[in-house]
Each structure stands twice: as structure tokens, then as C-alpha cells.
Design an enzyme around this catalytic site. Structure first.
Site, PDB file in Angstrom:
ATOM      1  N   CYS A 143      -3.187 -12.855  -5.608  1.00 55.52           N
ATOM      2  CA  CYS A 143      -2.948 -13.600  -4.366  1.00 55.52           C
ATOM      3  C   CYS A 143      -3.199 -15.089  -4.583  1.00 55.52           C
ATOM      4  O   CYS A 143      -3.399 -15.835  -3.638  1.00 55.52           O
ATOM      5  CB  CYS A 143      -3.803 -13.044  -3.235  1.00 55.52           C
ATOM      6  SG  CYS A 143      -5.555 -13.087  -3.602  1.00 55.52           S
ATOM      7  N   ASP A 151     -15.598  -2.045  -4.838  1.00 57.54           N
ATOM      8  CA  ASP A 151     -15.628  -3.416  -4.318  1.00 57.54           C
ATOM      9  C   ASP A 151     -17.056  -3.931  -4.486  1.00 57.54           C
ATOM     10  O   ASP A 151     -18.008  -3.141  -4.531  1.00 57.54           O
ATOM     11  CB  ASP A 151     -15.225  -3.464  -2.840  1.00 57.54           C
ATOM     12  CG  ASP A 151     -14.751  -4.856  -2.406  1.00 57.54           C
ATOM     13  OD1 ASP A 151     -13.533  -5.080  -2.328  1.00 57.54           O
ATOM     14  OD2 ASP A 151     -15.621  -5.722  -2.152  1.00 57.54           O
ATOM     15  N   SER A 152     -17.204  -5.246  -4.569  1.00 53.74           N
ATOM     16  CA  SER A 152     -18.561  -5.784  -4.727  1.00 53.74           C
ATOM     17  C   SER A 152     -19.247  -5.967  -3.376  1.00 53.74           C
ATOM     18  O   SER A 152     -20.447  -6.174  -3.322  1.00 53.74           O
ATOM     19  CB  SER A 152     -18.508  -7.118  -5.474  1.00 53.74           C
ATOM     20  OG  SER A 152     -17.711  -8.023  -4.744  1.00 53.74           O
ATOM     21  N   ARG A 165       0.844  -1.203   0.000  1.00 50.78           N
ATOM     22  CA  ARG A 165       0.000   0.000   0.000  1.00 50.78           C
ATOM     23  C   ARG A 165       0.874   1.245   0.000  1.00 50.78           C
ATOM     24  O   ARG A 165       0.616   2.208  -0.712  1.00 50.78           O
ATOM     25  CB  ARG A 165      -0.921  -0.014   1.222  1.00 50.78           C
ATOM     26  CG  ARG A 165      -1.904  -1.158   1.191  1.00 50.78           C
ATOM     27  CD  ARG A 165      -2.838  -1.164   2.390  1.00 50.78           C
ATOM     28  NE  ARG A 165      -3.696  -2.330   2.322  1.00 50.78           N
ATOM     29  CZ  ARG A 165      -3.734  -3.295   3.233  1.00 50.78           C
ATOM     30  NH1 ARG A 165      -3.002  -3.229   4.326  1.00 50.78           N
ATOM     31  NH2 ARG A 165      -4.535  -4.331   3.072  1.00 50.78           N
ATOM     32  N   ASP A 214      -6.468  -5.444  -7.169  1.00 49.59           N
ATOM     33  CA  ASP A 214      -6.184  -6.433  -6.118  1.00 49.59           C
ATOM     34  C   ASP A 214      -7.362  -7.403  -5.995  1.00 49.59           C
ATOM     35  O   ASP A 214      -8.054  -7.434  -4.972  1.00 49.59           O
ATOM     36  CB  ASP A 214      -5.926  -5.698  -4.786  1.00 49.59           C
ATOM     37  CG  ASP A 214      -5.460  -6.652  -3.697  1.00 49.59           C
ATOM     38  OD1 ASP A 214      -5.067  -7.792  -4.009  1.00 49.59           O
ATOM     39  OD2 ASP A 214      -5.502  -6.246  -2.513  1.00 49.59           O
TER      40      ASP A 214
HETATM   41  N1  SAH Z   1      -7.215  -4.369  -1.659  1.00 53.74           N
HETATM   42  C1  SAH Z   1      -7.693  -4.876  -0.409  1.00 53.74           C
HETATM   43  C2  SAH Z   1      -7.873  -6.375  -0.376  1.00 53.74           C
HETATM   44  C3  SAH Z   1      -8.696  -6.936  -1.492  1.00 53.74           C
HETATM   45  S1  SAH Z   1      -9.298  -8.526  -1.184  1.00 53.74           S
HETATM   46  C4  SAH Z   1      -6.802  -4.398   0.715  1.00 53.74           C
HETATM   47  O1  SAH Z   1      -5.852  -3.661   0.475  1.00 53.74           O
HETATM   48  O2  SAH Z   1      -7.062  -4.762   1.860  1.00 53.74           O
HETATM   49  C5  SAH Z   1     -10.311  -8.780  -2.550  1.00 53.74           C
HETATM   50  C6  SAH Z   1     -11.607  -7.984  -2.555  1.00 53.74           C
HETATM   51  O3  SAH Z   1     -12.268  -8.251  -3.779  1.00 53.74           O
HETATM   52  C7  SAH Z   1     -12.598  -8.327  -1.461  1.00 53.74           C
HETATM   53  O4  SAH Z   1     -12.896  -7.183  -0.714  1.00 53.74           O
HETATM   54  C8  SAH Z   1     -13.861  -8.782  -2.205  1.00 53.74           C
HETATM   55  O5  SAH Z   1     -15.065  -8.306  -1.618  1.00 53.74           O
HETATM   56  C9  SAH Z   1     -13.658  -8.153  -3.558  1.00 53.74           C
HETATM   57  N2  SAH Z   1     -14.336  -8.810  -4.682  1.00 53.74           N
HETATM   58  C10 SAH Z   1     -14.543 -10.139  -4.870  1.00 53.74           C
HETATM   59  N3  SAH Z   1     -15.151 -10.360  -6.060  1.00 53.74           N
HETATM   60  C11 SAH Z   1     -15.333  -9.141  -6.630  1.00 53.74           C
HETATM   61  C12 SAH Z   1     -15.895  -8.699  -7.858  1.00 53.74           C
HETATM   62  N4  SAH Z   1     -16.384  -9.561  -8.749  1.00 53.74           N
HETATM   63  N5  SAH Z   1     -15.931  -7.374  -8.129  1.00 53.74           N
HETATM   64  C13 SAH Z   1     -15.440  -6.490  -7.214  1.00 53.74           C
HETATM   65  N6  SAH Z   1     -14.887  -6.850  -6.046  1.00 53.74           N
HETATM   66  C14 SAH Z   1     -14.828  -8.152  -5.754  1.00 53.74           C
END
Ligand code: SAH
Length: 399
Positions: free
Chosen positions: A343, A254-255, A214, A303
Site C-alpha cells: 500500500c 498481526d503485531s 479479499r 499485507d
Molecule cells: N490485511 C488487513 C489490513 C492490514 S493493515 C485487512 O485486510 O484489513 C497492516 C497491518 O499490519 C496492521 O494491522 C498493523 O497492525 C500490522 N503491522 C504493522 N507492523 C507490523 C509488524 N511488524 N508485524 C506484524 N504486523 C504488523
């Protein structure tokens, strides 16, 4: 002579089994005549009866055997587990002072030779995540040792849905010591306050592994940038960039409605509420609609959640990464910063690089790699278990 039952690797593994990988999959062994019980300690030998290691068996899991020692004189006892925890704690103690010591991953499973045990520390609270049924009998020792080192207010246990299915145990969340805190727990990371939901969050509540990434994203963000954070969860990248950079606009997507509520709370907690627009959407939709309307950004963070959960899914995951990155690259202004993560432990660094090469060539944009990063150092990776090197984070300038 060891008194333990022997598990034999099948002939396909006669020559190919190498290194000290702790997972022995069901299809690598000769099914024993009578099935060992869950958690039974067994010896692993190869087809030529050469001793390889000692592990704990689970007839219900595709990972039939998890190895914990490769020393024939050592048995898997409470003492061994305690020793491994001590060693994990010693590593974290080397990592300097400040907010890092307050909240970090204390034990990281295979990377600490404790396959199936993850422990995260959030201020005065420890969260144990078990991903191996065979470790249940050692739980008291694990709790004792953690208590000895940290004297936390609470230690809680989590078995998530995925583990429950794969290991054949019930999903659970309970407090092993101390009473459940009434509120979420406040931690500090990168000069920001975060409130961690120990009970209802994703993972053990927060993604500690992206801590340094980050900051790297903030470091490479140009002054007055327009920023897009895709899959922002509780705001990790977006808020770190808001805190450390001047920006013209930040949009974070985010979803999960729940994650976005927490993200908004974090923005308020850090007096950054006017800097970020939060959007609930699917990542492909959010990107393609913006591309259609010809929007441009100076920094884009990608991410996504784990897209490959098994070896069979690698190709599918790589094409999803390709689509995602291809959309993002075309929306970046010349010289813009791409922070792209994966990840999925099954997707190797070189696969991820090849994917990016394909994206650059298809988009006719040069992707100039600035940093190839991984998880924060409290999530070390071990050579014997490549899956521990699961997090890829490439920071690039897109010309
Ligand atoms: N960037 C974050 C961690 C991301 S984890 C950090 O720094 O902490 C992955 C994220 O993707 C989760 O919050 C999950 O809710 C989201 N996610 C999962 N499927 C998704 C989709 N189809 N569209 C958007 N977000 C999604």
C-alpha cells in the site's frame, strides 16, 4: 486578471512540470517574498509566467500548494468544493446496490480532485479524514453536502498524527454532527459482519480498499488449504477465506493486540471462531520461525503496512518487500497461492513486479501471476496523480 497572489515554479520546473498533479512541493517553487497564510488561495505560474493552476497554500507543509482547479475561470469556493463532492457521490452511486452502498469510500482525495479530503461511509456514519490544513475553512460546506446526500446519524472528523505533523495542525477526533455511537458500528462486507471502531481504529476504522481483493484471495484458495494471513488487522483476508473456502487450518498474524481482539470478535460474530488461530507477532519473525521449522502453506497473504512513506525510502521498502515475499514463497507448497500487497504509493507497480521477479529467481520458483489488482473501485486512481494508484495486490500461483 486574477486578483490572487502568484506562486512561481522555480526554473528547474520550467519544462518538467507537466500534467495536473495537485501537489506542489516546497522545493519546486520560488519562496514568495511575503508568505501567504495557511489556506490562502493562490495562482501557480511557471517560470515564464504561464498560468498553470489555482490552489490553497500552506507555508507549514512540505506540500506547499495543493491545486484544485486547472481552469483559470474557476475559483476555489464553497460551491466548487460542493460540486466536487457531488461528483464523487455520483460515481459511488454508479457502483451498484447491496452492501457496497452501505459502506464505502465516498471521497478519495486527489482521485476526486479534492486533495486532502477522504470520506468513508460505515452504514449510517460518515468519517471525514482531513489531510490538508487548507481545507478547514470548507468544513461546513463539506458537512452540509455530505448530510444532504446521505442523512447519516453522525459525521465525525479525524486528523491523524501524521497529518498533524506534516500540515502543522493539531491531531483531533470529534463528532461534527450527531452523538458518538456507544458501540462500534456494524457493517456487512463479502457476506460477513464487521464491527468498525470509528474512534480508535486504524485509518478511518477499517480497510475498505481491500474488499474485492479479499474475495479474490478466497477465489484462488484451493479446497482444504492451509492458510497464513500476515498482517491480518481485524481479520479481513483470514475471515473472508474462512467464510468462502474449506480450509484445513488458518493462521492469522498481526503485531497489534487491539487489532487481534477485534479480529477475534469478528470471528465470533460470524460463527467462524473455530476456524482461525490468531497470533500476535512481528511479520518477519512469524515467517522466519515457520520457515525454520519447515512449515508449508497453500495460501499466504502478505499485507504489510506502508513501508515507504517518502521517495527516499523506496529502496529500503523494496528490500523489505523482497525479504517478506522471499520467506513466503519458500513456504508455499508447489502450486500454492500467494496474495501479496503493497500500500506504499511511492512503490510503483513495475517496481513491485521487479521485486517479485527477483524473489522468484532467488527462490528458484516460478511466480505465475493470475491477477494484478488494485484498490476497490470506490478508491479510483487518477492519471495526473500516480500516488492515487497506491495499492498493489498481486495474486499468483507459485510453481
Ligand atoms: N490485511 C488487513 C489490513 C492490514 S493493515 C485487512 O485486510 O484489513 C497492516 C497491518 O499490519 C496492521 O494491522 C498493523 O497492525 C500490522 N503491522 C504493522 N507492523 C507490523 C509488524 N511488524 N508485524 C506484524 N504486523 C504488523
Amino acid at each position: 486578471m486574477s486578483p490572487l497572489r502568484q506562486i512561481i515554479l522555480n526554473s528547474q520546473n520550467k519544462h518538467s512540470f507537466s500534467g495536473n498533479h495537485p501537489w506542489i512541493l516546497a522545493n519546486s517553487i520560488i519562496e514568495p517574498a511575503s508568505t501567504p497564510r495557511v489556506g490562502e488561495q493562490v495562482d501557480l505560474v511557471n517560470y515564464e509566467n504561464k498560468w498553470i493552476g489555482r490552489g490553497l497554500y500552506n507555508p507549514n507543509s512540505r506540500i506547499r500548494l495543493r491545486l484544485y482547479t486547472w481552469d483559470a475561470t474557476e475559483f476555489i469556493t464553497n460551491e466548487l468544493i460542493a460540486k466536487r463532492i457531488d461528483r464523487a457521490v455520483q460515481l459511488r452511486a454508479r457502483m451498484g446496490n447491496g452492501s457496497l452502498q452501505q459502506s464505502l469510500r465516498v471521497v478519495f482525495s486527489e482521485a476526486d480532485q479534492l486533495s486532502g479530503l477522504v470520506v468513508d461511509k460505515y452504514a449510517e456514519h460518515l468519517v471525514i479524514q482531513l489531510t490538508a490544513a487548507a481545507l478547514y475553512p470548507f468544513l461546513d460546506t463539506i458537512v452540509d453536502r455530505l448530510f444532504h446526500h446521505y442523512r447519516p446519524l453522525t459525521i465525525s472528523l479525524q486528523v491523524d498524527e501524521r497529518t498533524a505533523k506534516s500540515e502543522g495542525i493539531p491531531q483531533e477526533q470529534r463528532f461534527l454532527t450527531g452523538a458518538a455511537p456507544e458501540d462500534s458500528v456494524l457493517i456487512v462486507e463479502n457476506d460477513l459482519k464487521w464491527s468498525v471502531d470509528l474512534v480508535g481504529g486504524q485509518k478511518t476504522g477499517y480497510y475498505l480498499d481491500q474488499r474485492e481483493n479479499r474475495l479474490a484471495a478466497a477465489r484462488w484458495t484451493q479446497p482444504n488449504a492451509r492458510v497464513l494471513d500476515i498482517c491480518c488487522y481485524v481479520g479481513g483476508f483470514a475471515l473472508t477465506i474462512a467464510k468462502h473456502c474449506t480450509t484445513s487450518e488458518i493462521i492469522a498474524v498481526d503485531s497489534s493486540e487491539k487489532a487481534l481482539l477485534a479480529a477475534k470478535h469478528h470471528a465470533t460474530l460470524n460463527n467462524l471462531e473455530n476456524r482461525i488461530t490468531w497470533e500476535q507477532a512481528d511479520f518477519f519473525e512469524a515467517l522466519s520461525s515457520r520457515l525454520d521449522s519447515k512449515e508449508k502453506f497453500d495460501t499466504i497473504v502478505l499485507d504489510p503496512p506502508r513501508l515507504a512513506s517518502s521517495r527516499d525510502h523506496i529502496q529500503r521498502a523494496l528490500s523489505a518487500y523482497h525479504r517478506l515475499n522471499y520467506l513466503a514463497v519458500r513456504m508455499l507448497n508447489p502450486g500454492g497461492t500467494l496474495v501479496t500487497c503493497s500500500c506504499s504509493g511511492r512503490v510503483s507497480r513495475s517496481d513491485f513486479r521487479d521485486m517479485l521477479r527477483g524473489v522468484g529467481s532467488r527462490a528458484h520458483r516460478e511466480i505465475q501471476v493470475l491477477e494484478e489488482r488494485g484498490a476497490a473501485p470506490d478508491h479510483p486512481s487518477c492519471m495526473s496523480c500516480p500516488e492515487t494508484d497506491y495499492l498493489k495486490c498481486v495474486v499468483a500461483r507459485v510453481l
